[in-house]
Design a protein around this motif. Structure first.
Motif, PDB file in Angstrom:
ATOM      1  N   ASP A   1      -1.402   2.787  -2.503  1.00  0.00           N
ATOM      2  CA  ASP A   1      -2.558   3.374  -1.824  1.00  0.00           C
ATOM      3  C   ASP A   1      -2.109   4.091  -0.542  1.00  0.00           C
ATOM      4  OD1 ASP A   1      -4.999   3.958  -0.647  1.00  0.00           O
ATOM      5  OD2 ASP A   1      -5.826   1.942  -0.903  1.00  0.00           O
TER       6      ASP A   1
ATOM      7  N   LYS B   1      -2.536   1.295   7.909  1.00  0.00           N
ATOM      8  CA  LYS B   1      -1.824   0.054   8.242  1.00  0.00           C
ATOM      9  C   LYS B   1      -0.555   0.334   9.037  1.00  0.00           C
ATOM     10  CE  LYS B   1      -4.842  -2.545   6.260  1.00  0.00           C
ATOM     11  NZ  LYS B   1      -5.630  -3.555   6.962  1.00  0.00           N
TER      12      LYS B   1
ATOM     13  N   SER C   1       0.808  -1.215   0.000  1.00  0.00           N
ATOM     14  CA  SER C   1       0.000   0.000   0.000  1.00  0.00           C
ATOM     15  C   SER C   1       0.844   1.269   0.000  1.00  0.00           C
ATOM     16  CB  SER C   1      -0.976   0.010   1.184  1.00  0.00           C
ATOM     17  OG  SER C   1      -0.294   0.034   2.411  1.00  0.00           O
TER      18      SER C   1
ATOM     19  N   ARG D   1      -4.337   4.050   2.645  1.00  0.00           N
ATOM     20  CA  ARG D   1      -4.356   2.725   3.268  1.00  0.00           C
ATOM     21  C   ARG D   1      -3.039   2.485   4.003  1.00  0.00           C
ATOM     22  NH1 ARG D   1      -7.210  -2.136   2.735  1.00  0.00           N
ATOM     23  NH2 ARG D   1      -5.979  -4.011   3.076  1.00  0.00           N
TER      24      ARG D   1
END
Length: 157
Positions: A119, A126, A115, A122
């Motif tokens: 992303d 995380k 990610s 995201r």
């Protein structure tokens, strides 16, 4: 993204359980799980046994065709499968909190790496989760990821 809820007798559930996952897995979820258990037992890492059995229990429930590549190769994506697996076992009183944490976060290391490039929002979520975990759990997640990878077999393409 729409939350996928495959039924036990759906094509996605059965195909991903018994036959095919994606380009990173040589086998379906069941054989992959047995291979993970083999490597855990071979190494004498018995604390990971229950997590090995349960880490992908939610995968067939959330198998879906994410993109044209999945359709072309007859494979599946499993976004947030680890959270689905955790949701299934979180209230089971006979499973330790340690095992529940390994199941819930077993893909976190890989998700952070992936990610970060694909992303960023995201990634931030995380990374925050990772930063909140204690050092012992982080080390165990790194080790468990190794057994998970060993259970994948050779890449198919």
């Amino acid at each position: 993204m729409k939350r996928v809820k495959n039924t036990f007798f759906s094509r996605e559930f059965l195909e991903s359980l018994f036959f095919v996952q994606n380009k990173w897995h040589q086998h379906g979820v069941l054989v992959h799980t047995l291979r993970v258990l083999y490597h855990i037992l071979k190494a004498g890492e018995f604390r990971f046994f229950a997590a090995g059995v349960l880490h992908d229990i939610g995968k067939p429930c959330c198998a879906y065709k994410k993109d044209d590549e999945d359709v072309e190769f007859g494979e599946y994506s499993f976004t947030d499968h680890e959270e689905r697996s955790y949701e299934i076992i979180k209230n089971w009183p006979f499973i330790s909190d340690y095992t529940k944490q390994i199941v819930r976060y077993h893909y976190l290391i890989r998700d952070i790496k992936k990610s970060k490039e694909e992303d960023p929002p995201r990634y931030e979520i995380k990374k925050k989760i990772w930063d909140g975990l204690d050092l012992v759990l982080k080390k165990d997640l790194e080790k468990f990821l190794m057994y998970d990878d060993l259970g994948k077999g050779k890449k198919r393409r």
